[in-house]
Design an enzyme around this catalytic site. Structure first.
Site, mmCIF file in Angstrom:
data_model
loop_
_atom_site.group_PDB
_atom_site.id
_atom_site.type_symbol
_atom_site.label_atom_id
_atom_site.label_comp_id
_atom_site.label_asym_id
_atom_site.label_seq_id
_atom_site.Cartn_x
_atom_site.Cartn_y
_atom_site.Cartn_z
ATOM 1 N N ALA A 262 0.844 -1.195 0.000
ATOM 2 C CA ALA A 262 0.000 0.000 0.000
ATOM 3 C C ALA A 262 0.879 1.244 0.000
ATOM 4 C CB ALA A 262 -0.914 -0.001 1.221
ATOM 5 N N GLY B 164 -0.844 -4.923 0.499
ATOM 6 C CA GLY B 164 -2.037 -4.767 -0.319
ATOM 7 C C GLY B 164 -1.913 -5.433 -1.673
ATOM 8 N N GLU C 92 -2.836 -8.912 -1.110
ATOM 9 C CA GLU C 92 -4.284 -8.989 -0.921
ATOM 10 C C GLU C 92 -5.015 -8.927 -2.258
ATOM 11 O OE1 GLU C 92 -5.160 -7.223 3.500
ATOM 12 O OE2 GLU C 92 -4.244 -5.861 2.048
ATOM 13 N N GLU D 281 3.248 -5.991 7.144
ATOM 14 C CA GLU D 281 2.616 -4.932 7.935
ATOM 15 C C GLU D 281 3.036 -4.939 9.396
ATOM 16 O OE1 GLU D 281 -0.352 -5.555 4.524
ATOM 17 O OE2 GLU D 281 1.130 -6.714 5.650
#
Length: 257
Positions: free
Chosen positions: A65, A108, A111, A131
């Site tokens: 991200a 992300g 994901e 993360e």
């Protein structure tokens, strides 16, 4: 067609979405995710599209991200913005979605890969959720999707330690479908997409729905949905064409009706 953070194009009946922030290894900001989901939905509505491919570039599918975008967030700003709501719309896409992964698919990016139906990776691809090393955790479904893919204990190990898994590890654990040489990722992905595009579109949709609920509901409830979808397939012209072609020993010509 070019948007701000993605490129889109169509080849035959395959719709492509290419992540396009190469200067930051395709890090996902909120606008980029919005564009991805809006394009997925557009392809899903388009009867000329049979399969959707998500891809990055040679160095990265998406390296995570956009940290700069979120570093000043608070619980209240996150609650008001609800940045993960758009991700939920990915689960409503009815057509097959294939992720073609070269390089890094982290945070992300991983994901987004796990929200796809099938995953083809280059041999040097890396997957993981770092993360925890930033004092946070996955928030767009990573804990849930990885646990469903590889089991609770292995998911905890990777997410707790923030470690990356190689493409071969991901394949062995069941997180991805295929590993090929880096330079063959798109060739293999397109071959897989074209094979899916030859199948009856209604069958693909009904199968995806049934498989996706398998982990969510008790066995007998899932069996009932499977049976209902089996019956529904018999209301399609493709079912009649498929069975007629079988008896006539010829390839079927499916129309999606």
């Amino acid at each position: 067609m070019s948007k701000q953070f993605i490129e889109t194009f169509v080849e035959d009946s395959v719709g492509f979405i290419q992540l396009n922030r190469p200067d930051v290894m395709n890090a996902l900001n909120r606008k980029m995710v919005d564009e991805i989901v809006e394009q997925l939905e557009a392809y899903d509505r388009d009867d000329s599209i049979s399969v959707i491919i998500l891809k990055g570039n040679e160095k990265a599918f998406a390296a995570g991200a956009d940290i700069e975008e979120m570093m000043d967030d608070s619980p209240l700003t996150l609650e008001l913005a609800d940045p993960f709501a758009v991700w939920d719309r990915m689960t409503l896409i009815k057509k097959p979605v294939i992720a073609a992964v070269n390089g890094l698919a982290l945070g992300g990016g991983f994901e987004l890969v796990l929200h796809s139906d099938l995953i083809v990776a280059g041999e040097s691809a890396k997957f993981g959720f770092p993360e925890v090393k930033l004092g946070v955790m996955p928030g767009a479904g990573g804990t849930q999707l990885l646990s469903k893919a590889i089991g609770k204990r292995k998911a905890l190990e990777f997410i707790w330690l923030g470690e990356s898994m190689s493409a071969d590890q991901a394949l062995q654990l069941g997180a991805i479908n295929r590993v090929v040489a880096d330079e063959l990722v798109m060739e293999e992905t397109i071959r897989l997409a074209n094979s899916l595009a030859e199948q009856a579109p209604i069958s693909l949709r009904l199968i995806k729905e049934a498989v996706n609920v398998a982990d969510e509901v008790p066995l007998m409830e899932g069996m009932k949905l499977e049976r209902k979808n089996f019956y529904l397939a018999f209301d399609s012209q493709d079912q009649k064409e498929g069975m007629q072609a079988f008896t006539e020993k010829r390839p079927p010509s499916f129309k999606g009706v």
